[in-house]
Write an enzyme that holds these catalytic residues in place. Structure first.
Site, PDB file in Angstrom:
ATOM      1  N   HIS A 409      25.852  26.623  29.160  1.00 35.64           N
ATOM      2  CA  HIS A 409      26.657  26.019  30.896  1.00 35.64           C
ATOM      3  C   HIS A 409      26.426  24.711  29.957  1.00 35.64           C
ATOM      4  O   HIS A 409      27.408  23.562  30.480  1.00 35.64           O
ATOM      5  CB  HIS A 409      25.706  25.805  32.095  1.00 35.64           C
ATOM      6  CG  HIS A 409      26.484  25.157  33.009  1.00 35.64           C
ATOM      7  ND1 HIS A 409      25.867  23.626  33.358  1.00 35.64           N
ATOM      8  CD2 HIS A 409      27.257  25.130  33.726  1.00 35.64           C
ATOM      9  CE1 HIS A 409      26.570  22.815  34.062  1.00 35.64           C
ATOM     10  NE2 HIS A 409      27.125  23.644  34.639  1.00 35.64           N
ATOM     11  N   ARG A 516      38.841  24.257  35.699  1.00 35.72           N
ATOM     12  CA  ARG A 516      37.913  25.251  35.757  1.00 35.72           C
ATOM     13  C   ARG A 516      37.365  24.856  37.781  1.00 35.72           C
ATOM     14  O   ARG A 516      37.061  23.860  37.526  1.00 35.72           O
ATOM     15  CB  ARG A 516      36.966  25.039  35.651  1.00 35.72           C
ATOM     16  CG  ARG A 516      36.867  26.353  34.618  1.00 35.72           C
ATOM     17  CD  ARG A 516      35.701  26.119  33.628  1.00 35.72           C
ATOM     18  NE  ARG A 516      36.016  24.044  32.862  1.00 35.72           N
ATOM     19  CZ  ARG A 516      35.424  23.876  31.725  1.00 35.72           C
ATOM     20  NH1 ARG A 516      35.183  25.361  30.503  1.00 35.72           N
ATOM     21  NH2 ARG A 516      35.755  23.788  31.498  1.00 35.72           N
ATOM     22  N   GLY A 720      39.670  34.253  26.950  1.00 35.35           N
ATOM     23  CA  GLY A 720      38.646  33.492  27.386  1.00 35.35           C
ATOM     24  C   GLY A 720      37.157  34.073  26.411  1.00 35.35           C
ATOM     25  O   GLY A 720      36.658  34.867  27.410  1.00 35.35           O
ATOM     26  N   ASN A 722      35.269  33.258  25.553  1.00 33.19           N
ATOM     27  CA  ASN A 722      33.609  33.345  25.622  1.00 33.19           C
ATOM     28  C   ASN A 722      32.938  34.241  26.584  1.00 33.19           C
ATOM     29  O   ASN A 722      31.933  35.163  25.943  1.00 33.19           O
ATOM     30  CB  ASN A 722      33.223  32.017  26.951  1.00 33.19           C
ATOM     31  CG  ASN A 722      33.722  30.651  25.857  1.00 33.19           C
ATOM     32  OD1 ASN A 722      34.095  30.643  25.171  1.00 33.19           O
ATOM     33  ND2 ASN A 722      33.435  29.558  26.784  1.00 33.19           N
ATOM     34  N   ASP A 723      33.091  34.538  27.664  1.00 35.67           N
ATOM     35  CA  ASP A 723      33.136  36.180  28.356  1.00 35.67           C
ATOM     36  C   ASP A 723      33.863  36.930  27.503  1.00 35.67           C
ATOM     37  O   ASP A 723      33.097  37.976  27.258  1.00 35.67           O
ATOM     38  CB  ASP A 723      33.646  36.184  29.961  1.00 35.67           C
ATOM     39  CG  ASP A 723      32.713  35.338  30.819  1.00 35.67           C
ATOM     40  OD1 ASP A 723      31.229  34.755  30.268  1.00 35.67           O
ATOM     41  OD2 ASP A 723      33.017  34.390  31.617  1.00 35.67           O
ATOM     42  N   CYS A 785      41.556  29.663  25.654  1.00 35.06           N
ATOM     43  CA  CYS A 785      40.937  28.800  26.377  1.00 35.06           C
ATOM     44  C   CYS A 785      39.243  28.789  26.236  1.00 35.06           C
ATOM     45  O   CYS A 785      38.694  27.910  27.172  1.00 35.06           O
ATOM     46  CB  CYS A 785      41.814  29.303  27.558  1.00 35.06           C
ATOM     47  SG  CYS A 785      41.065  30.536  28.504  1.00 35.06           S
TER      48      CYS A 785
END
Length: 830
Positions: A409, A516, A720, A722-723, A785
């Site tokens: 984060h 977001r 996405g 990251n995830d 993204c």
């Protein structure tokens, strides 16, 4: 002769000779010859020495393929002996001749004979018998006389330099600079231009630009009666080059020589197609060019130099674009610790968001906001940040966390804000309750103490070192405009707020690739309304509570749309689990109970009921939209109403709505039906038509594998990463930093997969998702993204599999634009 066989210095000297510049006689030994010397092979010294006059003094300089890889230091005055001392004493004077001999004795003793340099500490260089004393000290320590034969001296020097290059320490040092393990070294043997003696003699360096700014400026130093780079080591006796109010200059002392040197430098710039630094020697006023090296430069200077060379038609615009390392742009976009500043490092972690900032330590978001209100710079220190800390991060100058990785984060928000950030600083001890951090060396830093966070290197420094300011000057803008002419993949920005969107526009992003929406809900007024939604027991009650959020969301979207104009804006629907909006401590629960007018026990039970064992894999994203559809309805209505409000009487533009965490076709069908119904209602209420594009965020492996089914209901996919990386590896992106360094060091992973896209695993899912998605929808728009969108290596892969654009944090947009341009130019040249 080429840099790959003889080194860059040898190649440069060859080119200078072809320009008829006044070079001393020079012989270059190849990498293979030097490797043989290190192995004990005996060179043909008669052949090596044939170009040089009998008794001529020599020097040897290293010539590696890349000058940044270093090498052993130059050794001057080889061939100096008792006979030469007597001969030179008659021509240049006894004092000057003795100076040459003493310098050589010291160099030879230290670098060739490997004697302790302190054997000469008690001897006086200015003593008339200094030479005899130094020779005696050498003989006592080495247990043999100082060599008098020039050939023997030269062999010793060559062999010592060859073996120094191949030693373990030297190998490790250059590998740290990116050199291959088998990097070779060439050696350059050159006739000495003495730089001492009668008339105006000396040595110096000259260049035509400022190394920090890249602006035209004759810089360098000259010192009479000196050799090599003595002028740069000693400021006391050195002269300026140009006329200068601060002291004497070479231009005043020897104007003809100065004019000729600047002419040579200009010729080298034009013919070598680079800003070069000349190393020169004057001998009785006569110029000798000893070397030409590429001017050392900061990132901002590199940009201006490349642009200037292109504008002067010396290189092409495409070559100017290719000369700048994309990641070096971070130095221009952010404040940095000055390269010459003293660094008192107290800890280190992962360099998560570039730039550097100084401030007083604070441990809560509220304290950061209080500092900002007082006009004080602060550094927000947390174990790890969460969405409630966003306001504190906005107020802070930098962030430092004990836990986390490149996609934690704190890292993601820091990059989005352009906030210097270091995460995973496990080398330090964080005692949050006691409001102190303990440095690696045991020093204690408490709340209010001043530290500096260097998000470029990952270091935490004590105090306030000197800084260099960001510099987005005209040269930067020109270079980026040339880059945009070449690139063939779009670059958007991840922007959650109007401030982010403004920054994205400043860096010329082509739109917003990820907004977001949940970040809006953490503002104080929206957070209360969001908590009322969570505690509502029935659909109708939730809908009423959401009416308070609707105008806030709509206003935010209107502002975003107005800022971006006709550029595309992709809005991700609500993603995080609901527990992130709820307090965890007793005081926070009590405040929540008071604001909702509920018993504390009821609030505590509800918060506990919403808890999940693994919330990142729980009820979030599309799952929340299906089970609590009122949130989805409110957001869709806010987007559509904002679209009409922002366009006024003009034709409405087409917003993009993205569904997060999709893994099944049916999820998309349910959400699309719901959004279509809201769109129809808004069209009827406003009596105006509009359109929208629907897409999914592909961040689960199943979504990539079942892309052909899912794409039937979509206009676009945005990966996405990251995830997707987190789920593919089974790694927590917040905790991976604890063990990632050993994994990379031991070769388990070539790079941190959250930093550089894993092309073999995660990349294979992207490739499959792209192919299968376009099989169902040939005109499906594809993008990335995740934070990999700003990585040059990842952009190369995105282009390879046919993605339309990448989206990254606003401050990484220029890096992505330049990297994409360089990839396109490389393809064109192949």
């Amino acid at each position: 002769m080429a840099p790959a066989t003889h080194g860059g210095r040898a190649k440069c000297l060859q080119r200078l000779a072809r320009l008829d510049l006044p070079l001393p006689t020079t012989v270059a030994l190849s990498f293979d010859a030097v490797h043989g010397l290190a192995a004990g092979e005996q060179p043909d010294m008669a052949q090596v020495l044939a170009p040089f006059e009998d008794g001529q003094l020599l020097c040897v300089r290293p010539s590696s393929e890349d000058p940044d890889w270093g090498g052993p230091g130059a050794i001057l005055n080889i061939g100096m002996n008792d006979e030469q001392l007597a001969s030179l004493s008659e021509t240049i004077g006894a004092e000057a001749a003795a100076k040459l001999y003493l310098k050589f004795i010291q160099s030879y003793s230290t670098h060739v004979a490997r004697l302790d340099p302190d054997i000469f500490d008690d001897l006086d260089n200015s003593d008339p018998d200094a030479v005899a004393d130094f020779l005696e000290a050498y003989e006592d320590e080495a247990e043999e006389p100082f060599p008098q034969d020039r050939s023997a001296q030269l062999i010793g020097v060559l062999r010592s330099m060859a073996r120094a290059w191949e030693g373990t320490t030297a190998r490790l040092l250059r590998q740290a600079k990116g050199a291959p393990a088998d990097a070779g070294l060439g050696l350059v043997i050159q006739a000495m231009a003495l730089g001492v003696g009668h008339g105006e003699s000396g040595s110096g360096v000259l260049q035509l630009v400022n190394s920090d700014t890249g602006l035209p400026q004759i810089t360098g130093r000259y010192m009479s009666q000196s050799q090599g780079r003595d002028a740069m080591k000693s400021g006391a006796g050195a002269l300026f080059l140009q006329k200068d109010a601060r002291g004497a200059s070479l231009e005043e002392k020897v104007p003809d020589a100065f004019a000729l040197l600047t002419e040579y430098a200009g010729l080298m710039r034009a013919r070598l197609r680079e800003e070069m630094q000349i190393e020169f020697t004057l001998e009785n006023g006569e110029i000798h060019i000893l070397d030409g090296v590429r001017v050392q430069r900061s990132a901002r200077a590199a940009v201006r130099i490349a642009v200037s060379l292109a504008e002067d038609k010396i290189i092409t615009r495409e070559e100017a674009v290719m000369r700048i390392e994309p990641r070096a742009l971070n130095e221009l976009l952010h404040r940095q610790v000055d390269s010459e500043a003293e660094r008192d490092v107290i800890g280190s972690g992962i360099a998560a968001s570039p730039g550097a900032a100084t401030g007083r330590i604070v441990f809560t978001a509220a304290e950061a906001q209080a500092c900002a209100a007082r006009g004080e710079a602060c550094v927000l220190v947390r174990r790890e940040t969460n969405p409630e800390d966003i306001r504190g991060m906005h107020a802070a100058s930098a962030a430092l966390t004990e836990r986390g990785g490149m996609t934690s984060h704190a890292a993601v928000i820091g990059r989005g804000l352009g906030l210097p950030c270091v995460v995973g600083a496990t080398s330090m001890r964080f005692q949050i309750r006691k409001k102190r951090i303990i440095a690696t060396d045991g020093r204690v830093f408490r709340e209010g103490d001043v530290i500096t966070v260097d998000g470029t290197t990952g270091n935490i420094l004590a105090g306030e070192p000197k800084m260099m300011e960001a510099a987005l000057d005209d040269a930067f803008q020109t270079l980026m405009s040339w880059a945009d002419l070449s690139r063939d993949i779009g670059v958007r920005a991840n922007a959650d707020t109007p401030a982010d969107a403004t920054t994205a526009l400043m860096f010329e992003a082509e739109g917003i690739g990820l907004c977001r929406t949940e970040h809006m809900f953490f503002e104080a007024d929206q957070l209360i309304a969001m908590r009322e939604v969570i505690f509502a027991n029935a659909s109708a009650d939730r809908a009423v509570a959401l009416q308070a959020l609707l105008p806030m969301q709509r206003e935010m979207f209107v502002e975003l749309f107005n800022i971006m104009g006709k550029r595309p804006v992709c809005i991700r629907l609500f993603d995080p689990p609901l527990h992130e909006f709820l307090p965890t401590d007793r005081a926070g629960l009590r405040d929540l109970a008071e604001s909702l007018n509920l018993p504390l026990s009821d609030v505590t039970r509800r918060v506990e009921a919403l808890g999940e064992y693994n919330p990142m894999l729980g009820m979030r994203g599309v799952r929340l939209g299906i089970t609590v559809p009122e949130i989805l309805d409110m957001q869709a209505r806010a987007i559509f109403e904002a679209t009409l409000d922002a366009c006024g009487d003009n034709e409405p533009f087409v917003p993009e709505i993205m569904i997060p965490l999709v893994s099944a076709k049916r999820e998309v069908e349910l959400v699309k039906t719901r959004i279509d119904a809201v769109a129809a209602a808004v069209r009827t209420e406003r009596a105006r038509d509009f359109d929208y594009r629907l897409g999914v965020m592909v961040e689960t492996p199943r979504a990539a594998l079942r892309a052909e089914d899912i794409a039937q209901h979509c206009n676009f996919f945005s990966f996405g990463t990251n995830d997707l990386t987190q789920m593919t590896y089974g790694l927590s992106r917040d905790d991976a930093g604890r063990f990632m360094s050993p994994y990379v060091q031991q070769g388990v992973f070539p790079e941190d997969p959250f930093h550089t896209l894993d092309q073999e695993g995660v990349g294979e899912l992207l490739r499959l998702g792209a192919e299968r998605g376009r099989r169902a929808q040939p005109d499906l728009t594809l993008s990335v993204c995740g934070e990999h969108g700003g990585s040059p290596e990842s952009i190369a892969f995105c282009r390879q599999i046919g993605l339309d654009y990448v989206s990254c944090s606003p401050f990484r947009v220029p890096v992505a634009r330049l990297a994409a341009a360089q990839l396109a130019i490389k393809d064109k040249l192949q």
